[in-house]
Design a protein around this motif. Sequence first.
Motif, short mmCIF file in Angstrom:
data_model
loop_
_atom_site.label_atom_id
_atom_site.label_comp_id
_atom_site.label_asym_id
_atom_site.label_seq_id
_atom_site.Cartn_x
_atom_site.Cartn_y
_atom_site.Cartn_z
N TRP A 22 0.84 -1.20 0.00
CA TRP A 22 0.00 0.00 0.00
C TRP A 22 0.87 1.25 0.00
O TRP A 22 1.84 1.35 0.75
CB TRP A 22 -0.91 -0.02 1.24
N GLY A 23 0.53 2.20 -0.82
CA GLY A 23 1.26 3.47 -0.87
C GLY A 23 2.04 3.63 -2.15
O GLY A 23 2.23 2.69 -2.91
N CYS A 24 2.46 4.85 -2.38
CA CYS A 24 3.18 5.14 -3.61
C CYS A 24 4.66 4.75 -3.50
O CYS A 24 5.15 4.44 -2.42
CB CYS A 24 3.03 6.62 -3.96
N GLU A 25 5.32 4.77 -4.63
CA GLU A 25 6.72 4.37 -4.70
C GLU A 25 7.56 5.21 -3.74
O GLU A 25 7.38 6.42 -3.62
CB GLU A 25 7.24 4.55 -6.13
N GLY A 26 8.45 4.55 -3.03
CA GLY A 26 9.31 5.25 -2.09
C GLY A 26 8.71 5.39 -0.70
O GLY A 26 9.35 5.91 0.21
N SER A 27 7.49 4.91 -0.52
CA SER A 27 6.85 5.01 0.79
C SER A 27 6.92 3.66 1.50
O SER A 27 7.20 2.64 0.90
CB SER A 27 5.38 5.45 0.65
N SER A 28 6.66 3.71 2.79
CA SER A 28 6.56 2.49 3.58
C SER A 28 5.42 2.68 4.58
O SER A 28 5.01 3.79 4.87
CB SER A 28 7.87 2.20 4.32
N GLY A 83 -2.33 14.72 -7.09
CA GLY A 83 -1.51 13.65 -7.64
C GLY A 83 -1.94 12.25 -7.25
O GLY A 83 -1.21 11.29 -7.47
N MET A 84 -3.13 12.11 -6.69
CA MET A 84 -3.56 10.79 -6.22
C MET A 84 -3.73 9.78 -7.35
O MET A 84 -3.58 8.59 -7.14
CB MET A 84 -4.84 10.90 -5.40
N GLN A 85 -3.99 10.27 -8.56
CA GLN A 85 -4.17 9.36 -9.69
C GLN A 85 -2.90 8.55 -9.92
O GLN A 85 -2.93 7.32 -9.99
CB GLN A 85 -4.51 10.20 -10.93
N GLU A 86 -1.77 9.22 -10.02
CA GLU A 86 -0.50 8.54 -10.23
C GLU A 86 -0.14 7.67 -9.03
O GLU A 86 0.38 6.57 -9.18
CB GLU A 86 0.61 9.55 -10.51
N GLY A 87 -0.41 8.17 -7.83
CA GLY A 87 -0.13 7.40 -6.62
C GLY A 87 -0.94 6.12 -6.55
O GLY A 87 -0.44 5.07 -6.15
N THR A 88 -2.21 6.19 -6.98
CA THR A 88 -3.05 5.00 -6.97
C THR A 88 -2.58 3.99 -8.01
O THR A 88 -2.55 2.79 -7.73
CB THR A 88 -4.53 5.38 -7.19
N ILE A 89 -2.20 4.45 -9.18
CA ILE A 89 -1.67 3.54 -10.21
C ILE A 89 -0.41 2.85 -9.67
O ILE A 89 -0.23 1.64 -9.82
CB ILE A 89 -1.36 4.28 -11.52
N ASN A 90 0.45 3.62 -9.02
CA ASN A 90 1.66 3.04 -8.44
C ASN A 90 1.32 2.02 -7.37
O ASN A 90 1.92 0.94 -7.31
CB ASN A 90 2.54 4.17 -7.88
N THR A 91 0.32 2.31 -6.55
CA THR A 91 -0.12 1.39 -5.50
C THR A 91 -0.68 0.10 -6.11
O THR A 91 -0.37 -1.00 -5.63
CB THR A 91 -1.17 2.07 -4.60
N LEU A 92 -1.47 0.21 -7.17
CA LEU A 92 -2.02 -0.98 -7.81
C LEU A 92 -0.91 -1.82 -8.44
O LEU A 92 -0.98 -3.06 -8.43
CB LEU A 92 -3.07 -0.59 -8.86
N THR A 93 0.11 -1.17 -8.95
CA THR A 93 1.26 -1.90 -9.48
C THR A 93 1.96 -2.67 -8.37
O THR A 93 2.31 -3.84 -8.52
CB THR A 93 2.24 -0.93 -10.17
#
Length: 167
Positions: free
Chosen positions: A46-52, A143-153
């Motif tokens: 869960w979360g965008c790239e670079g997050s924990s 920017g949630m759109q890109e963050g959500t795509i990253n999360t789904l990946t």
Amino acid sequence: MLAGKSVEAKVSLPSDREIMFTCHFRRRADLLFEAWTNPDHLKHWWGCEGSSIEHCAIDLRVGGAWSLVMRMADGSEHPFHGTYREVSCPHRLVYTECYDMPQFGSPEWLTTVTFEETSEGTLLTHILEHNSREVRDGHLQAGMQEGTINTLTRLDEYAAEMATRSI
């Protein structure tokens, strides 16, 4: 269509208050549901790239609460929490979601996630219903759109690991 590293998601605005993501996974619905609802799994994707995820608690039942804290690469922490309104394993979840940051007004929305079995895997539909068009548009502009795509990946990559362990 927006593409992450390994998934493509369709993003649409079905109403003036909603954002909808649809994404096909080559995974079983029960596996994706487990990844979405078990804190031992959710903290891995869960979360965008670079997050924990620094904290994750889930009481998976109608009326049960969930909470998590996402830490970004810069050290900033972003708390989220909500309450489950509907739990239908492994096909549907409905819950509130609050981005608990008072400086941003601690916006809250209703999230509905469905996991529909198909002949090729699972069609995941993720709908966020906001209180107004302005709040929805602000969420998109953040920017949630890109963050959500990253999360789904990240979900797809982690579910692939889960699938190899369960064989």
